[in-house]
Design an enzyme around this catalytic site. Structure first.
Site, PDB file in Angstrom:
ATOM      1  N   GLU A   1       0.818  -1.205   0.000  1.00 11.84           N
ATOM      2  CA  GLU A   1       0.000   0.000   0.000  1.00 11.84           C
ATOM      3  C   GLU A   1       0.858   1.265   0.000  1.00 11.84           C
ATOM      4  O   GLU A   1       0.410   2.330  -0.421  1.00 11.84           O
ATOM      5  CB  GLU A   1      -0.923   0.026   1.223  1.00 11.84           C
ATOM      6  CG  GLU A   1      -2.034  -1.012   1.197  1.00 11.84           C
ATOM      7  CD  GLU A   1      -1.534  -2.395   1.546  1.00 11.84           C
ATOM      8  OE1 GLU A   1      -0.387  -2.479   2.059  1.00 11.84           O
ATOM      9  OE2 GLU A   1      -2.261  -3.375   1.298  1.00 11.84           O
ATOM     10  N   TYR A   2       2.103   1.159   0.441  1.00  8.68           N
ATOM     11  CA  TYR A   2       2.968   2.334   0.494  1.00  8.68           C
ATOM     12  C   TYR A   2       3.139   2.958  -0.884  1.00  8.68           C
ATOM     13  O   TYR A   2       3.071   4.172  -1.049  1.00  8.68           O
ATOM     14  CB  TYR A   2       4.334   1.941   1.065  1.00  8.68           C
ATOM     15  CG  TYR A   2       5.295   3.108   1.206  1.00  8.68           C
ATOM     16  CD1 TYR A   2       5.190   3.980   2.292  1.00  8.68           C
ATOM     17  CD2 TYR A   2       6.280   3.344   0.253  1.00  8.68           C
ATOM     18  CE1 TYR A   2       6.064   5.058   2.417  1.00  8.68           C
ATOM     19  CE2 TYR A   2       7.145   4.416   0.374  1.00  8.68           C
ATOM     20  CZ  TYR A   2       7.032   5.265   1.465  1.00  8.68           C
ATOM     21  OH  TYR A   2       7.879   6.332   1.576  1.00  8.68           O
ATOM     22  N   LEU A   3       3.328   2.082  -1.878  1.00  5.32           N
ATOM     23  CA  LEU A   3       3.515   2.589  -3.234  1.00  5.32           C
ATOM     24  C   LEU A   3       2.259   3.280  -3.722  1.00  5.32           C
ATOM     25  O   LEU A   3       2.308   4.347  -4.329  1.00  5.32           O
ATOM     26  CB  LEU A   3       3.894   1.449  -4.174  1.00  5.32           C
ATOM     27  CG  LEU A   3       4.035   1.830  -5.647  1.00  5.32           C
ATOM     28  CD1 LEU A   3       5.082   2.903  -5.831  1.00  5.32           C
ATOM     29  CD2 LEU A   3       4.337   0.626  -6.482  1.00  5.32           C
TER      30      LEU A   3
ATOM     31  N   ASN B   1       1.851   6.709  -2.293  1.00  9.41           N
ATOM     32  CA  ASN B   1       2.933   7.670  -2.488  1.00  9.41           C
ATOM     33  C   ASN B   1       3.452   7.739  -3.917  1.00  9.41           C
ATOM     34  O   ASN B   1       4.481   8.358  -4.169  1.00  9.41           O
ATOM     35  CB  ASN B   1       4.110   7.322  -1.557  1.00  9.41           C
ATOM     36  CG  ASN B   1       3.737   7.468  -0.098  1.00  9.41           C
ATOM     37  OD1 ASN B   1       3.796   8.560   0.456  1.00  9.41           O
ATOM     38  ND2 ASN B   1       3.345   6.373   0.513  1.00  9.41           N
TER      39      ASN B   1
END
Length: 266
Positions: free
Chosen positions: A112-114, A117
């Site tokens: 989910e970080y990608l 961001n």
């Protein structure tokens, strides 16, 4: 005499028409194994055939035997060569402003970080995930053209669009109480299945569902096993896939699920 320029244009027009009409073809071939042998002559032609005859043969005999992985309803993936993967890694580094040294283990536990961001700089990219989900779009012989004509900006836009479609598809599954998400969505990869019901074997139930979906010719999905659980795997990523294709896929899945549940109910 027909010139090389004229024949080249004819081939380009043929390819363009194929992509324009690709949704008319069953995603997975419906022909019987060995069908092509009966259409071939006993020996090679002594005199060359015209390009028109060759392209007609391709349309009538070759295309029916293909699995059309370029189709917007093809929701599986292929593996890439190591050289292609290397080029793709460099593109992703450039697209997300990261250093190659950050590409081995950054997102393996937090994809989910990608997604949250991707529009920012200094994003750390999990190259292993992207190699899987994007590899079928890039072939070594086509890669340089893709880089020059797609560009980083379009690549980023394409990735974000695919991620959004994956989210939408996951949401549709979650709204239907007959289904469940087997593992959390990983970027554009969605693992789901019909829940076991009335003593029915869940693995066999989903095997039948997957076979019903793929044999329809309207879409192509693959399977996977997670902790002994047989599940259906959907990967969003074909260049031509749009929101309407995801809705058509979901309608097809629901239609086949109803039939499978009726057939398997005691």
């Amino acid at each position: 005499m027909v010139s090389f320029k004229d024949e080249s244009k004819a081939v380009i027009d043929f390819i363009a028409d194929y992509y324009k009409n690709i949704e008319k073809y069953p995603v997975q071939s419906k022909v019987q194994p060995g069908y092509l042998s009966s259409t071939l002559p006993d020996s090679a032609p002594y005199s060359p055939d015209s390009l028109e005859d060759v392209l007609n043969d391709v349309s009538e005999t070759i295309l029916p035997g293909l699995t059309h992985w370029q189709s917007p309803s093809f929701f599986a993936y292929y593996q890439a060569s190591s050289s292609t993967a290397g080029f793709l890694g460099e593109m992703l580094c450039s697209a997300f402003n990261v250093e190659p040294r950050f590409l081995i283990d950054s997102l393996s536990s937090n994809p989910e970080y990608l997604e949250n961001n991707a529009s920012k700089s200094n994003v750390v990219v999990d190259y292993k995930d992207w190699q899987v989900t994007l590899s079928r779009r890039f072939r070594a012989l086509k890669l340089w053209i893709v880089i020059r004509r797609h560009g980083v900006e379009n690549l980023m836009r394409h990735i974000r669009t695919d991620v959004d479609l994956g989210k939408q598809f996951e949401a549709l599954i979650a709204e239907d109480e007959r289904f469940e998400i087997v593992v959390p969505r990983r970027i554009v990869l969605v693992f789901f299945r019909l829940k076991p019901k009335h003593g029915l074997d869940g693995n066999e139930l989903n095997r039948k569902l997957l076979d019903a979906i793929n044999s329809s010719g309207r879409a192509f999905l693959t399977q996977g096993v997670v902790a002994g659980i047989y599940a259906i795997r959907c990967v969003v990523g074909a260049t031509l896939t749009e929101e309407r294709h995801m809705k058509d896929l979901w309608n097809l899945i629901q239609e086949k699920a109803r039939l499978v549940l009726l057939q398997c109910s005691p």
